[in-house]
Design a protein around this motif. Structure first.
Motif, PDB file in Angstrom:
ATOM      1  N   ALA A  19       0.834  -1.210   0.000  1.00 23.09           N
ATOM      2  CA  ALA A  19       0.000   0.000   0.000  1.00 23.09           C
ATOM      3  C   ALA A  19       0.865   1.256   0.000  1.00 23.09           C
ATOM      4  O   ALA A  19       0.572   2.219  -0.720  1.00 23.09           O
ATOM      5  CB  ALA A  19      -0.937  -0.009   1.210  1.00 23.09           C
ATOM      6  N   ALA A  20       1.932   1.258   0.792  1.00 19.56           N
ATOM      7  CA  ALA A  20       2.810   2.428   0.859  1.00 19.56           C
ATOM      8  C   ALA A  20       3.547   2.625  -0.466  1.00 19.56           C
ATOM      9  O   ALA A  20       3.684   3.755  -0.945  1.00 19.56           O
ATOM     10  CB  ALA A  20       3.799   2.270   2.013  1.00 19.56           C
ATOM     11  N   ARG A  21       4.014   1.534  -1.066  1.00 21.38           N
ATOM     12  CA  ARG A  21       4.710   1.630  -2.351  1.00 21.38           C
ATOM     13  C   ARG A  21       3.779   2.163  -3.430  1.00 21.38           C
ATOM     14  O   ARG A  21       4.133   3.064  -4.191  1.00 21.38           O
ATOM     15  CB  ARG A  21       5.273   0.265  -2.764  1.00 21.38           C
ATOM     16  N   GLU A  22       2.567   1.604  -3.484  1.00 16.66           N
ATOM     17  CA  GLU A  22       1.588   2.073  -4.472  1.00 16.66           C
ATOM     18  C   GLU A  22       1.208   3.519  -4.209  1.00 16.66           C
ATOM     19  O   GLU A  22       1.035   4.313  -5.140  1.00 16.66           O
ATOM     20  CB  GLU A  22       0.350   1.176  -4.459  1.00 16.66           C
ATOM     21  N   GLY A  23       1.065   3.892  -2.929  1.00  9.09           N
ATOM     22  CA  GLY A  23       0.749   5.274  -2.581  1.00  9.09           C
ATOM     23  C   GLY A  23       1.838   6.242  -3.012  1.00  9.09           C
ATOM     24  O   GLY A  23       1.568   7.399  -3.322  1.00  9.09           O
ATOM     25  N   ALA A  24       3.078   5.751  -3.047  1.00  6.77           N
ATOM     26  CA  ALA A  24       4.200   6.581  -3.482  1.00  6.77           C
ATOM     27  C   ALA A  24       4.339   6.577  -5.001  1.00  6.77           C
ATOM     28  O   ALA A  24       5.189   7.273  -5.550  1.00  6.77           O
ATOM     29  CB  ALA A  24       5.493   6.084  -2.839  1.00  6.77           C
ATOM     30  N   GLY A  25       3.502   5.773  -5.682  1.00  6.88           N
ATOM     31  CA  GLY A  25       3.550   5.736  -7.139  1.00  6.88           C
ATOM     32  C   GLY A  25       4.760   5.011  -7.696  1.00  6.88           C
ATOM     33  O   GLY A  25       5.229   5.330  -8.782  1.00  6.88           O
ATOM     34  N   LEU A  26       5.275   4.035  -6.961  1.00  3.71           N
ATOM     35  CA  LEU A  26       6.459   3.304  -7.388  1.00  3.71           C
ATOM     36  C   LEU A  26       6.115   1.870  -7.764  1.00  3.71           C
ATOM     37  O   LEU A  26       5.248   1.258  -7.132  1.00  3.71           O
ATOM     38  CB  LEU A  26       7.497   3.268  -6.268  1.00  3.71           C
ATOM     39  N   SER A  27       6.815   1.346  -8.739  1.00  4.43           N
ATOM     40  CA  SER A  27       6.681  -0.070  -9.064  1.00  4.43           C
ATOM     41  C   SER A  27       7.589  -0.856  -8.123  1.00  4.43           C
ATOM     42  O   SER A  27       8.464  -0.291  -7.458  1.00  4.43           O
ATOM     43  CB  SER A  27       7.103  -0.334 -10.513  1.00  4.43           C
ATOM     44  N   VAL A  28       7.391  -2.157  -8.079  1.00  3.82           N
ATOM     45  CA  VAL A  28       8.265  -3.022  -7.275  1.00  3.82           C
ATOM     46  C   VAL A  28       9.710  -2.834  -7.718  1.00  3.82           C
ATOM     47  O   VAL A  28      10.609  -2.670  -6.895  1.00  3.82           O
ATOM     48  CB  VAL A  28       7.831  -4.502  -7.399  1.00  3.82           C
TER      49      VAL A  28
END
Length: 118
Positions: A19-28
């Motif tokens: 959720a935090a990664r997606e919220g930051a707009g970053l891919s894996v």
């Protein structure tokens, strides 16, 4: 891949990390690269197949803009989601610029490799 239908008590560290990664707009791959780990490692953390070491947890917290306490426990303020239009515009632009930068970096790497082989 979004884990947005869970309650606070049901979310795992992997769910919160995703959720935090997606919220930051970053891919894996982008986050893994910035953190200096393989994408497979990041995927394992998000799938709760492994847990990051403490040093990585602190760095993830900073990179993703979420408190370490939230990342570990789910308590407190989590990732900021784009609200109504105006607030999400800079976030959308930033996400697009990060994507373009990532693509440009890959192209530069390929060109440098080609030139080195000449």
């Amino acid at each position: 891949m979004g884990h947005h239908g869970y309650g606070e008590n049901e979310a795992t560290l992997g769910d919160r990390l995703t959720a935090a990664r997606e919220g930051a707009g970053l891919s894996v791959a982008e986050l893994a690269d910035r953190l200096g780990v393989r994408a497979e490692t990041m995927q394992g953390w998000e799938a709760d197949q492994a847990e990051p070491r403490a040093v990585f947890l602190g760095r993830l917290s900073g990179m993703l803009g979420v408190p370490l306490t939230w990342l570990l426990t789910g308590k407190g303020q989590g990732p900021q989601t784009g609200g109504d239009g105006a607030a999400s515009l800079p976030r959308t632009e930033l996400r697009e610029l990060r994507r373009l930068l990532h693509e440009a970096t890959q192209r530069i790497d390929r060109l440098e490799e080609l030139l080195a082989n000449d």
